[in-house]
Design a protein around this motif. Structure first.
Motif, mmCIF file in Angstrom:
data_model
loop_
_atom_site.group_PDB
_atom_site.id
_atom_site.type_symbol
_atom_site.label_atom_id
_atom_site.label_comp_id
_atom_site.label_asym_id
_atom_site.label_seq_id
_atom_site.Cartn_x
_atom_site.Cartn_y
_atom_site.Cartn_z
ATOM 1 N N MET A 127 0.835 -1.198 0.000
ATOM 2 C CA MET A 127 0.000 0.000 0.000
ATOM 3 C C MET A 127 0.870 1.248 0.000
ATOM 4 O O MET A 127 1.986 1.258 0.530
ATOM 5 C CB MET A 127 -0.921 0.023 1.234
ATOM 6 C CG MET A 127 -0.196 -0.012 2.572
ATOM 7 S SD MET A 127 -1.310 0.118 3.974
ATOM 8 C CE MET A 127 -1.374 1.894 4.166
ATOM 9 N N ALA A 128 0.368 2.303 -0.608
ATOM 10 C CA ALA A 128 1.138 3.542 -0.652
ATOM 11 C C ALA A 128 1.141 4.200 0.721
ATOM 12 O O ALA A 128 0.188 4.057 1.496
ATOM 13 C CB ALA A 128 0.532 4.482 -1.696
ATOM 14 N N THR A 129 2.194 4.925 1.003
ATOM 15 C CA THR A 129 2.274 5.609 2.296
ATOM 16 C C THR A 129 2.918 6.965 2.108
ATOM 17 O O THR A 129 3.686 7.195 1.166
ATOM 18 C CB THR A 129 3.104 4.778 3.299
ATOM 19 O OG1 THR A 129 3.059 5.419 4.570
ATOM 20 C CG2 THR A 129 4.547 4.664 2.863
ATOM 21 N N GLU A 130 2.588 7.881 2.989
ATOM 22 C CA GLU A 130 3.188 9.211 2.904
ATOM 23 C C GLU A 130 4.644 9.151 3.339
ATOM 24 O O GLU A 130 5.031 8.328 4.160
ATOM 25 C CB GLU A 130 2.414 10.175 3.803
ATOM 26 C CG GLU A 130 1.008 10.468 3.337
ATOM 27 C CD GLU A 130 0.335 11.511 4.209
ATOM 28 O OE1 GLU A 130 1.016 12.055 5.108
ATOM 29 O OE2 GLU A 130 -0.851 11.776 3.996
ATOM 30 N N ARG A 131 5.440 10.077 2.779
ATOM 31 C CA ARG A 131 6.831 10.189 3.213
ATOM 32 C C ARG A 131 6.880 10.657 4.669
ATOM 33 O O ARG A 131 5.969 11.325 5.149
ATOM 34 C CB ARG A 131 7.598 11.184 2.334
ATOM 35 C CG ARG A 131 7.924 10.659 0.952
ATOM 36 C CD ARG A 131 8.530 11.739 0.077
ATOM 37 N NE ARG A 131 9.768 12.282 0.629
ATOM 38 C CZ ARG A 131 10.980 11.711 0.508
ATOM 39 N NH1 ARG A 131 11.088 10.550 -0.132
ATOM 40 N NH2 ARG A 131 12.050 12.269 1.024
ATOM 41 N N TYR A 132 7.936 10.255 5.328
ATOM 42 C CA TYR A 132 8.134 10.711 6.709
ATOM 43 C C TYR A 132 8.405 12.204 6.692
ATOM 44 O O TYR A 132 9.277 12.686 5.952
ATOM 45 C CB TYR A 132 9.308 9.954 7.335
ATOM 46 C CG TYR A 132 9.685 10.441 8.713
ATOM 47 C CD1 TYR A 132 8.828 10.282 9.793
ATOM 48 C CD2 TYR A 132 10.914 11.068 8.929
ATOM 49 C CE1 TYR A 132 9.171 10.727 11.052
ATOM 50 C CE2 TYR A 132 11.272 11.507 10.193
ATOM 51 C CZ TYR A 132 10.397 11.339 11.246
ATOM 52 O OH TYR A 132 10.736 11.776 12.491
ATOM 53 N N ASN A 133 7.680 12.947 7.490
ATOM 54 C CA ASN A 133 7.786 14.408 7.503
ATOM 55 C C ASN A 133 8.364 14.863 8.835
ATOM 56 O O ASN A 133 7.638 14.999 9.821
ATOM 57 C CB ASN A 133 6.410 15.041 7.286
ATOM 58 C CG ASN A 133 6.482 16.558 7.225
ATOM 59 O OD1 ASN A 133 7.559 17.149 7.339
ATOM 60 N ND2 ASN A 133 5.343 17.201 7.062
ATOM 61 N N PRO A 134 9.697 15.109 8.897
ATOM 62 C CA PRO A 134 10.302 15.502 10.181
ATOM 63 C C PRO A 134 9.803 16.851 10.685
ATOM 64 O O PRO A 134 9.785 17.075 11.894
ATOM 65 C CB PRO A 134 11.803 15.553 9.857
ATOM 66 C CG PRO A 134 11.882 15.702 8.371
ATOM 67 C CD PRO A 134 10.687 15.006 7.816
ATOM 68 N N ARG A 135 9.380 17.744 9.774
ATOM 69 C CA ARG A 135 8.896 19.054 10.227
ATOM 70 C C ARG A 135 7.634 18.919 11.079
ATOM 71 O O ARG A 135 7.395 19.724 11.972
ATOM 72 C CB ARG A 135 8.607 19.957 9.019
ATOM 73 C CG ARG A 135 9.830 20.364 8.236
ATOM 74 C CD ARG A 135 9.459 21.399 7.163
ATOM 75 N NE ARG A 135 10.564 21.588 6.251
ATOM 76 C CZ ARG A 135 10.765 20.859 5.159
ATOM 77 N NH1 ARG A 135 9.941 19.868 4.875
ATOM 78 N NH2 ARG A 135 11.780 21.109 4.362
ATOM 79 N N ASP A 136 6.868 17.888 10.788
ATOM 80 C CA ASP A 136 5.668 17.618 11.585
ATOM 81 C C ASP A 136 6.001 16.747 12.797
ATOM 82 O O ASP A 136 5.601 17.044 13.931
ATOM 83 C CB ASP A 136 4.622 16.920 10.726
ATOM 84 C CG ASP A 136 3.490 16.323 11.568
ATOM 85 O OD1 ASP A 136 2.788 17.088 12.240
ATOM 86 O OD2 ASP A 136 3.363 15.081 11.576
#
Length: 875
Positions: A1-10
Motif C-alpha cells: 500500500m502507498a504511504t506518505e513520506r516521513y515528515n520531520p517538520r511535523d
C-alpha cells in the motif's frame, strides 16, 4: 500500500512536545535504580551551535537514551559556560551589555539544542553567569581559603596593555596578545592562586585508576604534571659575578652527564641576571626581549634559541680548574625548577642547538650500549637515551643509572660552604593555578582589602558579591576598577572604609565543578554531599581532546578541594572519558590561487564530471576551486549551519549522519552526499515500517524458533546482541552499520507482510523484528522511532520502553570457524556446522585445497581435532 513520506517538520516538534509534557527526561534524585550520569562538556554561548555541537551532544544523547532503556536512572543535564572575554569584547564592539549578549545567545542556542530532540533534563539548566551559580562558587572559594588551598602572592604575569588583562602563557603568540595583537609586557602583580601543587603526586598516581580514559589523555596529563627525580646542584661562581652572588643552583634529572657540561643558562628573571642587568644595558635589553616572548612550551620549543654571555664563570663540581660560562637564555624560565640549567649539548637537542650557535664544546658522554667509544660522535641530533658512560673520567663504563647514583652520592657527601653541594630532589612541572583576571565578566573574588585588617574574606552571610550592572566599556580595562560605588565597602571586621577585590576568577574555575552542581542545582549549599556522592563520578564524560589537560586537570583538583572542604567524598570527577573527533569539511575558493576569496558551501553547486567534480557559484556560475578538508571555521567559510540541515532534512538525519560516518574518536567529513544518504535511510525505515503497520499493529511480537521465519528472528536477535555490545563500547558507527544490514534483511519480510502474503507465525516474527529494529534506532533517531513505534502499536513512548532482550537460542551461530594448522603453522580455516562430529570435521579438513597441497597425495601422520577450537595436522 502507498504511504506518505516521513515528515520531520511535523513529527519532530510533535514528539519533543510529548516528551516534555510527560517529563520523560526529568531525573528524580530519589530514584532507587542504579544510577548513570552522562555529561557532555557544556558549551560557551557564542551565538549559535555548530556541527561539532551536534556530534558531541548526539553522542551523549545516544548513551543517555540507551542507558535509560537498560533500566538505569539517568542524569543527563545541560548548562552554559557563560563568563569570559568574548562577551566583554562584544560589549565594546556592539555597545551591548555582556549579560544581555550572553543571555540572548543562550536563548538562541537552547532553542537549537531542543530542536535536536536531546533527552536532557532541562529542569537542572543553569549558566555560570547566573548569580545563583557564582554565589555558590564564592562559597567554595571561602571554604578553600579557610583550608589553606587559596593564597595571594606577587607573581610575574603576561600583561596585555590593550586588553589590559593578564594572559596565560598559551595566550601569548610570538610575544603578542592572542586577541589584541599588542606586544605583551611582563608585570609583577599580586595574584590569587589555588594550591593545586598540594595534590601533584596524588593527581599523578590516580591517573592509573582512570582505566576508562583514553591513554593519550592520561599521558598528556602525566607529562603536564611532570614528576621528575633529580639532583639540586650548587655551582660555585669562580669570577665575574656582582657582589653578593657566590653560587648558582640548578635542578637536573641527568647528573650522570655532568662531564658533558659546557655552559650554564639562567632565566632572564634569575636574581643573577637581574643583578648583572643593573649595570649592563645590553644585558638588560636582552632580558627585556626574553620577557616579551611567549612562555608556553610550544613557543619555547619553536622559538629560535638565543643567549647572551654574562661574563660569569662557574667551577665544575668535580674539577675546580674547569670553568664554564654562564649565559642568559630565552628558553629558561624562572617558574620551572630553579630558573637555571646546566647545558650538556651531546645529550639534549636544545642544548646542542644552543652550543652550535655559540661555538661551545660538545663532548659525547653517553653512547648506546653497543656503541664504540673510539668512534662515537654527535652529529645533528643529540643522543638523549640511556647507555654507557664515556669521556666521563671515573664514570666511564658505567650505565647511566649507575652513573646517576654515583654522582648523586658523591655530591651529597661533598660540602660547598656548610651544606651538601648536591641534594636528591623530586620536582614537578605543575605550578599553582593563578586565577586572577582583570576583567568584569567573571565571578567576583569574595575578599575585601582593609588597610587596618589586611585581606578579609567576605562573610558567607553577605554572599553573593554580585557584579554591578551599571558598568561601561568605553575604555579598555576592568570596569570594576572604575566603578564609582561598587568597590567601596565597609570592612567586615573593623567597619572602616575598605575596597573590594576587583579581580574576577579565571573562567576555568566555573567549569571545574559544574558537574557537581548539576546533582542538586537549586539547593542553598554548593552541593548536597549525599546527593553529589550518589551521582559522582560522572559515568561518561564526552568532549574535545583540546580540553585534555587544563579543564580536566583543574576539575580533578577541584573535586579534591571539594573533598577537603566536605562538599563531596569522591576524588575523581569523571569515571569514563570519551574524546570525540571534529566535524570537518571541504574548503572552497574563487579562482585557482591561494589568494582567492573563501566561499561557503551553501553558495556553490557541485557536479560530478568525467575525472572528478566541479564546483561553481550558484549566483554566477563562476568556477570555484575545491580545496583541502579542514576543521569547520568561520574564517574559511566551510561551515554548515545545523539549522539549515534540520530545516531541510530533520534532526534525525543530522544525528544519524554524524554518528554513522566514521569512528566517533575520529574526524567526520561532512558531505551533502552523506547527509542525503542518511536521509534516504530514515525515509526507507519509515516506508518499510509504515507500509506493514496495519498488519503488524494487530499482531503480538513472537520470535520464530523454526520454520520459514527462523532466519528473520535469528538475524534480528543477533543484531540486537551485537548492537548492544557496540553501544556499551560507544562504537556508534559499528552499531549503525549493523542496523543498515538488519534493515536490508528485513526489507523483503516487511514487504511480504504488507502485501498480506504471510501466515500468522511469520507475521508475529516480523512484528518482533520490527519492534526490535525501532528500539535499536531509537537512541540515534528518536523522533522516527516514536513515529514507527506508534504505527506498529507499541505501548506508550519508545523513550520509556525497556531495552529488548535477545533470545539466547536465536543468537547461537550454527557454524563455527576452526583454524587449521599444519605442522604447527596456520594454513587454512574450516567453516563447518557447530554440531558436526569428529569424523565429519576430519573429512572436511582433508578436503581443503591447502591441506591437499601440503599432503601431496600422502596420508597425514596424525589429525588432532580439538572440538570447536582448532584442527592440527602432522605430515
Amino acid at each position: 500500500m502507498a504511504t506518505e513520506r516521513y515528515n520531520p517538520r511535523d513529527a519532530e516538534p510533535r514528539w519533543q512536545a510529548k516528551w516534555s509534557e510527560a517529563g520523560v527526561f526529568v531525573t528524580d534524585n530519589n530514584d532507587k535504580r542504579e544510577k548513570y550520569y552522562v555529561l557532555e562538556m557544556f558549551p560557551y554561548p557564542s551565538g549559535r551551535i555548530h556541527m561539532g555541537h551536534v556530534r558531541n551532544y548526539a553522542m551523549g544523547d545516544v548513551v543517555a537514551r540507551y542507558k535509560r532503556a537498560r533500566g538505569y536512572s539517568v542524569l543527563h543535564p545541560m548548562g552554559w559556560d557563560a563568563f569570559g572575554m568574548p562577551a566583554e569584547n562584544a560589549a565594546m564592539q556592539n555597545k551591548v551589555h555582556p549579560k544581555e549578549w550572553t543571555y540572548q545567545n543562550i536563548a538562541t542556542m537552547r532553542g537549537q539544542l531542543k530542536s535536536m530532540g536531546l533527552s536532557l533534563d532541562w529542569s537542572r539548566e543553569f549558566a555560570t553567569c547566573d548569580v545563583e551559580y557564582y554565589h555558590r562558587q564564592q562559597y567554595l572559594f571561602l571554604d578553600m581559603m579557610e583550608k589553606g588551598l587559596v593564597y595571594r602572592k606577587q607573581s610575574k604575569v603576561n600583561w596585555d596593555p590593550v586588553d589590559q588583562t593578564v594572559l596565560a602563557n598559551e595566550q601569548v603568540i610570538d610575544g603578542r596578545g592572542w586577541r589584541s595583537g599588542a606586544l605583551v609586557e611582563q608585570r609583577d602583580l599580586v595574584q590569587w592562586f589555588f594550591k593545586i601543587t598540594d595534590f601533584s603526586q596524588d593527581l599523578l598516581d590516580a591517573l592509573d585508576t582512570l582505566d576508562q580514559w583514553p591513554e593519550k589523555v592520561r599521558l598528556m596529563q602525566k607529562n603536564w604534571i611532570g614528576r621528575s627525580e633529580g639532583l639540586s646542584l650548587r655551582w660555585e661562581i669562580a669570577s665575574g659575578a656582582p657582589a653578593g652572588h657566590s653560587e648558582v643552583t640548578v635542578y637536573t634529572t641527568r647528573p650522570d652527564t655532568l662531564f658533558g657540561a659546557s655552559f650554564l643558562a639562567i632565566a632572564a628573571d634569575h636574581p643573577l641576571a637581574k643583578a648583572i642587568s643593573e649595570n649592563n644595558a645590553e644585558v638588560a635589553a636582552f632580558c627585556d626581549e626574553c620577557r616579551r616572548a611567549g612562555t608556553s612550551l610550544a613557543a619555547l620549543e619553536t622559538a629560535e634559541k638565543k643567549g647572551m654571555d654574562t661574563g660569569v664563570k662557574v667551577r665544575h663540581p668535580f674539577d675546580a680548574s674547569w670553568e664554564l660560562p654562564v649565559y642568559i637564555a630565552n628558553f629558561v624560565l624562572m617558574d620551572y625548577g630553579t630558573g637555571a640549567i646546566f647545558g650538556c649539548p651531546s645529550g639534549d637537542q636544545r642544548d646542542l642547538d644552543f652550543a652550535r650557535k655559540y661555538h661551545l664544546p660538545i663532548v659525547p658522554v653517553v653512547m648506546p650500549a653497543d656503541g664504540d667509544a673510539a668512534t662515537f660522535t654527535i652529529g645533528d641530533t643529540a643522543y638523549d637515551g640511556d647507555g654507557v658512560m664515556i669521556n666521563s673520567r671515573f664514570l666511564d663504563g658505567m650505565s647511566t643509572m649507575e652513573a646517576f647514583e654515583t654522582v648523586a652520592g658523591r655530591l651529597s657527601d661533598t660540602l660547598l660552604g656548610n651544606a651538601p653541594q648536591g641534594e636528591r630532589k623530586v620536582n614537578f612541572r605543575l605550578r599553582d593555578w593563578g586565577i586572577s583576571r582583570q576583567r568584569y565578566w567573571g565571578c567576583p573574588i569574595p575578599v575585601i582589602h582593609c588597610e587596618a585588617c589586611g585581606v578579609v574574606p567576605v562573610p558567607k552571610k553577605d554572599l553573593p558579591v554580585k557584579l554591578p550592572d551599571d558598568v561601561t566599556f568605553d575604555v579598555p580595562g576592568n570596569p570594576l576598577d572604575r566603578h564609582a560605588t561598587w568597590r567601596h565597602v565597609a570592612c567586615p571586621e573593623c567597619g572602616k572604609d575598605a575596597r573590594r577585590e576587583t579581580d574576577t576568577m579565571d573562567t576555568f574555575v566555573d567549569s571545574s565543578w559544574y558537574f557537581a552542581r548539576f546533582t542538586a542545582p537549586r539547593e542553598d549549599l554548593p552541593t548536597v554531599p549525599a546527593i553529589a556522592d550518589h551521582w559522582l563520578p560522572v559515568d561518561q564524560y564526552i568532549g574535545g581532546i583540546e580540553h585534555a589537560i587544563l579543564h580536566l586537570l583543574y576539575s580533578r583538583f577541584f573535586t579534591r578541594a571539594m573533598r577537603e572542604t566536605g562538599h563531596v567524598s569522591v576524588k575523581e570527577p569523571f569515571k569514563g572519558l570519551f574524546t570525540q573527533g571534529m566535524v570537518v569539511h571541504e574548503t572552497y575558493r574563487l579562482g585557482t590561487g591561494n589568494s582567492g576569496q573563501w566561499v561557503a558551501p551553501a553558495d556553490i553547486r557541485i557536479e560530478e564530471i568525467e575525472g572528478g567534480r566541479r564546483a561553481t557559484l550558484l549566483t554566477s556560475g563562476e568556477e570555484v576551486t575545491i580545496g583541502s578538508i579542514e576543521k569547520m571555521s568561520k574564517s574559511k567559510k566551510n561551515v554548515v549551519d545545523p539549522d539549515d540541515i534540520i530545516a531541510s532534512y530533520g534532526a534525525d538525519t543530522a544525528r544519524f549522519f554524524v554518528l554513522s560516518d566514521s569512528p566517533p574518536d575520529r574526524d567526520v567529513i561532512w558531505s551533502e552526499a552523506g547527509v542525503e544518504g542518511a536521509h534516504r535511510f530514515v525515509q526507507r525505515v519509515w516506508r518499510l515500517i509504515s507500509e506493514a503497520a496495519d498488519v503488524l499493529s494487530k499482531t503480538q511480537p513472537t520470535p520464530a524458533k523454526e520454520g520459514e521465519a527462523l532466519a528473520i528472528s535469528q538475524i534480528t536477535h543477533r543484531t540486537l546482541r551485537a548492537v548492544q555490545g557496540d553501544l556499551d563500547k560507544l562504537s556508534f558507527n559499528k552499531a549503525i552499520a549493523r542496523i543498515y544490514e538488519l534493515v536490508n534483511a528485513l526489507a523483503t519480510p516487511l514487504t511480504t507482510v504488507a502485501a498480506g502474503k504471510a501466515d500468522a507465525a511469520y507475521v508475529a516474527a516480523v512484528r518482533d523484528a520490527a519492534g526490535i529494529l525501532v528500539q535499536l534506532v531509537a537512541p540515534m533517531t528518536p523522533h522516527l522511532a516514536e513515529e514507527c513505534w506508534q504505527a506498529i502499536g507499541g505501548e506508550g513512548l519508545v523513550a520509556n520502553a525497556a531495552w529488548p532482550t535477545f533470545d539466547p537460542d536465536l543468537v547461537v551461530e550454527n557454524d563455527v570457524v576452526l583454524p587449521v594448522q599444519i605442522n604447527g603453522k596456520k594454513r587454512a580455516e574450516l567453516t563447518i556446522a557447530r554440531d558436526a562430529d569428529q569424523n565429519a570435521v576430519q573429512a572436511a579438513v582433508l578436503a581443503l585445497d591447502a591441506v591437499k597441497a601440503a599432503l601431496n597425495g600422502q596420508p597425514p601422520k596424525k589429525v588432532i581435532v580439538v572440538p570447536l577450537r582448532i584442527v592440527n595436522i602432522v605430515v
